[in-house]
Design an enzyme around this catalytic site. Sequence first.
Site, short mmCIF file in Angstrom:
data_model
loop_
_atom_site.label_atom_id
_atom_site.label_comp_id
_atom_site.label_asym_id
_atom_site.label_seq_id
_atom_site.Cartn_x
_atom_site.Cartn_y
_atom_site.Cartn_z
N GLN A 104 43.69 31.93 52.77
CA GLN A 104 43.36 31.06 51.65
C GLN A 104 44.31 31.40 50.51
O GLN A 104 44.38 32.55 50.09
CB GLN A 104 41.92 31.26 51.19
CG GLN A 104 41.53 30.28 50.08
CD GLN A 104 40.20 30.61 49.44
OE1 GLN A 104 40.10 31.57 48.68
NE2 GLN A 104 39.18 29.83 49.76
N TYR A 176 38.74 27.10 39.77
CA TYR A 176 40.05 27.73 39.70
C TYR A 176 41.12 26.66 39.45
O TYR A 176 40.80 25.50 39.21
CB TYR A 176 40.31 28.57 40.95
CG TYR A 176 39.33 29.72 41.06
CD1 TYR A 176 39.26 30.70 40.06
CD2 TYR A 176 38.44 29.82 42.13
CE1 TYR A 176 38.35 31.74 40.14
CE2 TYR A 176 37.52 30.87 42.21
CZ TYR A 176 37.48 31.82 41.21
OH TYR A 176 36.57 32.85 41.27
N ARG A 224 39.76 23.53 50.35
CA ARG A 224 38.40 23.87 49.94
C ARG A 224 38.09 23.19 48.62
O ARG A 224 38.84 23.30 47.65
CB ARG A 224 38.23 25.39 49.79
CG ARG A 224 36.75 25.77 49.73
CD ARG A 224 36.52 27.26 49.75
NE ARG A 224 35.28 27.57 50.44
CZ ARG A 224 34.49 28.61 50.15
NH1 ARG A 224 34.82 29.45 49.21
NH2 ARG A 224 33.37 28.82 50.83
N GLY A 335 29.29 33.65 55.12
CA GLY A 335 29.84 34.58 54.16
C GLY A 335 29.15 35.93 54.16
O GLY A 335 29.43 36.80 54.99
N ARG A 336 28.19 36.11 53.24
CA ARG A 336 27.57 37.42 53.05
C ARG A 336 26.93 37.98 54.32
O ARG A 336 26.99 39.18 54.57
CB ARG A 336 26.52 37.35 51.93
CG ARG A 336 27.08 37.01 50.55
CD ARG A 336 27.99 38.10 50.04
NE ARG A 336 28.42 37.86 48.65
CZ ARG A 336 29.47 37.15 48.30
NH1 ARG A 336 30.21 36.57 49.23
NH2 ARG A 336 29.81 37.01 47.04
#
Length: 368
Positions: A104, A176, A224, A335-336
Site C-alpha cells: 500500500q 490522507y 482504497r 485486520g486486528r
Amino acid sequence: MTTALDILFQPIELGGLKLANRIVMAPMTRAFSPNGVPGENVAAYYRRRAENGVGLIVTEGTLINHPAATDNPNVPNFHGEAALQGWAKVVEEVHAAGGKIIPQIWHVGMTRKPNSLPHPEAHSIGPSGLTLEGKKVEEPMTEEEITQVIAAFAQAAADAKKLGFDGVELHGAHGYLIDQFLWERTNQRTDRYGGDLVERTRFAAEIVAACRAAVGPDFPIVLRLSQWKSAQYDAKLAKTPEELEQLLKPLVEAGVDIFHCSTRRFWEPEFEGSDLNFAGWTKKLTGKPVITVGSVGLNEEFMQLFREGKGADVADIDGLLERLERGEFDLVAVGRALLADPAWAAKIRDNRLDELIPFQAEALKTLV
C-alpha cells in the site's frame, strides 16, 4: 454456513490477481521499520500470515518519495535502495510461503503535524492547506507540487512491479492526501483540481493513470477508498448512490482494477433503503471487484479498540459469509483479528474456532 465457508476458501482471479482464497490481510500501520527500512522481522511477520493461508497480503502503508509523506520515522519507505531491498526480502519470503502480496503506497498529507520527523524542515502538503477540521495551516499545493507527487506515486508503483510484488494498492482513504483532494471540506481549490465532486477526483484519477502508465495494462492496481476520515467518522464523500457513481466513474476510467472499500463495521448499510455496505454499492455501480473490511472477527468496532487501548473477544463471521455468498463483495480484508492471530485464516478454514486468539491492545506493540 458450510457452503458459504467453502466460498471464502475458493480460489479466485480478479484484475489479474490469482488468489488461493478470498481472505485479505488488511493494511495496518505498524511502524517497526527504523529509518524507514523494513528488516527481517517485518519479512517474517508477513510470511507467517502467508504460511497460515491468507490469500492476499496488503502491506502496511509505505511512503512515496516526498519529505512530508509521514510524521513517523519508523514507518517504512517505498523508495531508496535500503528500503526497497528490505521489501524485496518481504516479497521473497511471502512468495516462498505460497502467498501473494501488494504494497500500500501512501502520503499522509495534512494529517502530518508541523516539524515532524524524519524531515522537520518540510512543510505538510494538501490541496488547500487545510486540516481535517478545516483549519488553514499551510498554503495550497502548487501544480508543480501536484505533478511531483503524482510522479512519486507512479515511481513507487513501478518499483513494486520491479521488486516482484503481485500488484499495488493506492491509499485513497481515511483523510490522507488523496482523500483530501476528494473531500469537499479539505479541497476548496478553484483550479482544475477542485470544484464539484467529479472535478475533485482529478488528482486521484491522474495518480491512477500515471501508475497504470508506469506498470502496464496487466499489473493489478487496487484503490482504497472510505467515506469516513480519521476522527471524522460521519464524513461522506458521497451522500447518495448517484453521487457515489459520479465519484467512482473517473477512477474506473483511469485504470482501477479493484476497489478496497474501507468501513468501520462491514455489516452497516451505506445508504438508506438498502442493506448493501460500501463495498456492495461500489461493486453494483462499477461492476469492478471489491474488497470489504471493517471489524471482521471482532465483537467491537476496531477504531474504538484503538482509541481505548483495549482488546476484543472473538466474533463469528456468519453474517459476513452470508453477504459473500450473495455476491455483495469478492474479497474480505481482516485486520486486528489477523494481527493478533497469524493463523486466523487456517483456524477458520479448519473449524478450529476454539483456538482463535482474541485481539488485545498489546498486540500492537510487537510484530507477532
